[in-house]
Write an enzyme that holds these catalytic residues in place. Structure first.
Site, PDB file in Angstrom:
ATOM      1  N   CYS A 154     -20.428  45.190   8.738  1.00 35.01           N
ATOM      2  CA  CYS A 154     -19.718  45.393  10.008  1.00 35.01           C
ATOM      3  C   CYS A 154     -18.765  44.249  10.325  1.00 35.01           C
ATOM      4  CB  CYS A 154     -20.703  45.605  11.148  1.00 35.01           C
ATOM      5  SG  CYS A 154     -21.752  44.191  11.460  1.00 35.01           S
TER       6      CYS A 154
ATOM      7  N   ASP B  58     -19.278  35.932  10.613  1.00 43.03           N
ATOM      8  CA  ASP B  58     -20.101  34.727  10.708  1.00 43.03           C
ATOM      9  C   ASP B  58     -20.590  34.256   9.350  1.00 43.03           C
ATOM     10  OD1 ASP B  58     -20.239  33.770  13.392  1.00 43.03           O
ATOM     11  OD2 ASP B  58     -21.201  35.653  13.915  1.00 43.03           O
TER      12      ASP B  58
ATOM     13  N   GLU C 279     -25.886  37.470   8.512  1.00 46.47           N
ATOM     14  CA  GLU C 279     -24.673  36.689   8.783  1.00 46.47           C
ATOM     15  C   GLU C 279     -24.943  35.186   8.710  1.00 46.47           C
ATOM     16  OE1 GLU C 279     -23.179  37.688  12.704  1.00 46.47           O
ATOM     17  OE2 GLU C 279     -25.200  37.915  13.511  1.00 46.47           O
TER      18      GLU C 279
ATOM     19  N   HIS D 177     -13.512  35.754  19.180  1.00 49.59           N
ATOM     20  CA  HIS D 177     -13.907  36.933  19.945  1.00 49.59           C
ATOM     21  C   HIS D 177     -12.727  37.553  20.688  1.00 49.59           C
ATOM     22  CE1 HIS D 177     -17.210  39.423  20.895  1.00 49.59           C
ATOM     23  NE2 HIS D 177     -16.889  39.425  22.172  1.00 49.59           N
TER      24      HIS D 177
HETATM   25  C1  PEP Z   1     -19.924  39.282  12.251  1.00 45.68           C
HETATM   26  O1  PEP Z   1     -20.329  38.132  12.471  1.00 45.68           O
HETATM   27  O2  PEP Z   1     -19.416  39.622  11.173  1.00 45.68           O
HETATM   28  C2  PEP Z   1     -20.009  40.318  13.283  1.00 45.68           C
HETATM   29  C3  PEP Z   1     -19.760  41.572  13.013  1.00 45.68           C
HETATM   30  O3  PEP Z   1     -20.348  39.942  14.536  1.00 45.68           O
HETATM   31  P1  PEP Z   1     -19.424  39.130  15.575  1.00 45.68           P
HETATM   32  O4  PEP Z   1     -18.011  39.170  15.068  1.00 45.68           O
HETATM   33  O5  PEP Z   1     -19.582  39.827  16.876  1.00 45.68           O
HETATM   34  O6  PEP Z   1     -20.026  37.782  15.559  1.00 45.68           O
HETATM   35 MG    MG Z   2     -21.596  37.620  14.131  1.00 45.87          MG
END
Ligand code: PEP
Ligand code: MG
Length: 596
Positions: free
Chosen positions: A511, A464, A440, A198
């Site tokens: 995404c 994920d 995910e 993150h």
């Molecule tokens: C993902 O898991 O690809 C995602 C877009 O969410 P995050 O990176 O916030 O877990």
């Molecule tokens: Mg995610």
């Protein structure tokens, strides 16, 4: 025992946020530093005990001096915290226990203190009283000071530093990052973490260069060292020679020129040469990023991460705060839409009070939608905020970490309840607001046909999805070489998700960070995706490649990829394919056998 000063030393990590910067090192050691664990000889015991006691006194003096220097009466009110810390420094249990361990176990002071802190920490943890339990953080704060003094590390004061600094830490949580006065931060380097941790994502959004997973940064760097970091290649130079600094700066100038060039694509449509239109949206976590979203040519927000609203505070955000934030979001991106993801706490993103320390395996714990369904009051406050804001623009709701249909149904039932409440109170909201599910978790990816009966859209979260499908912790630098977006399993999963969604006539976007890599973007296009959301800075370069490609050839490329059994063969084949078509932008993979 100061860490030996390194001169012109290079270390390599994972480039997490692009950009080249030079700055003085600023050590943040809230997380555990690497402590040397040494056995000592009987004749060294006396000296070691003395060294420890001297450092205890040094730590007391430092705190007393800090306390004395506080002149502002407002700040003085909080000086009692320093008294608590001084009390801990005078605690006989802490001192005596450590001294006893040095003597009995014949170990160095760092190791002995670490054992004592561990014991005290366990004792604090068991205390019923919440206030006393909270004192654990004071214990850790104080012990970190003693450790730093034992290691001879400097305590820099960020506010006193002239110019910008490079933050050096073992690890940084998103909360840590945000607590900093970012105007002093030129870059971040950390011992642990991966490209999609993150903090890496956050530093990319903030446009602050970062290198993570360096493993040895905190043990080799001293506060005040000169650092040059390259957030693209993952290279870090400690106290570089003038010549080395100049070569980094030269590269920085070249990159800047390239960036200016690439920015020209921001305003052009994302369309392939054979006329296929792709929608490119942005992933953001703060409304302040909308300016960057617009300059980089995004068509709306495909993912608005909401965790930041919950960080750096003791209380929870109120419905009103949610409403005001999402209303600003909806209004500033209008007439385009914004997809708001409900709280995705857990895994690499955690709140202090619902800390991962209580779970053995937080990535698979009570996180994201599971947490929201359990803590319905927290969930409802957010949903009410989103719904109220939906009257001021085009908003969509996205549920994170959906593992099966029951979770979607439960989340929707809570949403319906909230909608009813608002309707009864005659509060406006978009009654037709679209609901989506993140894909995910592998179980969701193979039940898209079932899930499609419950939602209006899907968004594939590859960050994920790769982690869970390949069993690779996305934040663990030791296994980052196995984090392979082009693993045959991942390509098959994405193909399956897209096919099922198309059959059910449900829109599917992506995404995850994967979409931000130009070569991967072409593969995703060939797999049938035409709605990508990514960090805004990446949009122009993805647009450029999409405009140079033909959809039909990306389809053929994908067909070919399914013939290879390993990720490295696929990766190499793609690299060669790209280099042949776009020789100015890509270089060939050096393994001859995977020629395109
Ligand atoms: C993902 O898991 O690809 C995602 C877009 O969410 P995050 O990176 O916030 O877990
Ligand atoms: Mg995610």
């Amino acid at each position: 025992m100061a860490v030996q000063q390194q001169i012109n030393k290079f270390i390599h990590g994972i480039g997490a946020s692009p950009g080249i910067v030079i700055g003085k090192a600023y050590m943040v050691e809230r997380f555990k530093v690497r402590l040397p664990q040494k056995r000592i000889l009987s004749e060294q015991v006396k000296g070691e005990v003395e060294r420890f006691l001297k450092v205890i006194q040094q730590s007391r003096d430092q705190l007393a001096e800090i306390k004395e220097k506080i002149l502002d009466p407002e700040v003085r009110k909080h000086a009692f915290i320093l008294d608590v810390h001084l009390m801990i420094l005078n605690d006989q249990m802490l001192i005596q226990d450590t001294v006893d361990t040095i003597r009995k176990k014949k170990v160095n002071a760092e190791w002995a203190l670490d054992l004592t802190v561990e014991k005290l920490d366990a004792a604090f943890k068991a205390i019923e009283d919440e206030y006393l339990r909270e004192r654990r953080s004071d214990l850790h704060y104080v012990s970190a000071r003693i450790f730093r003094n034992l290691l001879g590390k400097k305590h820099d004061d960020i506010t006193k530093i002239k110019g910008k600094v490079v933050i050096v830490a073992h690890d940084l949580s998103p909360a840590d990052t945000l607590q900093m006065n970012l105007k002093y931060v030129a870059g971040f380097i950390t011992d642990i973490g991966g490209k999609v941790s993150h903090t890496a994502i956050l530093s990319r959004s903030l446009g602050i260069p970062a290198v993570v997973g360096l493993e040895v940064a905190t043990s080799l760097v001293n506060g005040g060292d000169l650092l040059v970091i390259d957030g693209e290649t993952g290279e870090v130079a400690i106290n570089p020679t003038e010549e080395v600094s100049q070569s980094f700066l030269e590269r920085k100038r070249r990159v800047k020129t390239m960036e200016r060039e690439i920015l020209k694509y921001a305003s052009l449509p994302a369309e392939t040469r054979d006329g296929v239109r792709i929608r490119l949206q942005a992933n953001i976590e703060m409304v302040e990023e909308i300016a960057s979203v617009k300059t980089h040519g995004a068509e709306g927000i495909g993912l608005y991460r909401t965790e930041i609203l919950y960080l750096n505070r003791k209380d929870l955000p109120t419905e009103e705060e949610h409403y005001q934030t999402y209303r600003r979001l909806a209004e500033s991106i209008f007439p385009a839409s914004a997809t708001i993801r409900t709280l995705d706490i857990g895994g690499d993103k955690f709140l202090p009070d619902y800390s991962k320390s209580n779970e053995m395996n937080p990535a698979m714990g009570l996180r994201a939608i599971r947490f929201s369904i359990k803590e319905t009051d927290i969930f409802k406050a957010q949903l009410r905020g989103i719904l109220r804001a939906s009257a001021h623009g085009k908003l969509k709701i996205l549920f994170p970490m959906i593992s099966g249909i029951e979770e979607v149904r439960q989340a929707k039932a809570i949403l319906e309840e909230v909608k009813k409440g608002l309707a009864k109170a005659r509060i406006f909201f978009d009654r037709g607001i679209e609901i989506g599910a993140m894909i995910e978790i592998p179980s969701a990816s193979v039940t898209v046909d079932l899930l499609s009966k419950e939602v209006d859209f899907f968004s594939i979260g590859t960050n994920d999805l790769i982690q869970y499908a390949l069993a690779i912790d996305r934040t663990n630098e030791h296994v980052s070489y196995l984090y392979e977006p082009l693993h045959p399993a991942i390509l098959r999963i994405i193909r399956g998700v897209v096919q099922s969604a198309h059959q059910a006539r449900i829109p599917v976007a992506i995404c995850g960070e994967m979409a931000a890599e130009p070569a991967y973007a072409l593969i995703l296009l060939g797999l049938g995706l035409n709605e990508f959301s990514m960090n805004p800075v990446a949009i122009p370069k993805v647009k450029k490649i999409l405009r140079m490609a033909r959809f039909e050839e990306t389809r053929s490329l994908v067909e070919e990829l399914f013939q290879f059994p390993t990720a490295s063969e696929i990766e190499c084949y793609v690299q060669n394919w790209m280099a042949e078509r776009f020789p100015g932008d890509f270089i060939k993979c050096n393994t001859e056998k995977f020629k395109a």
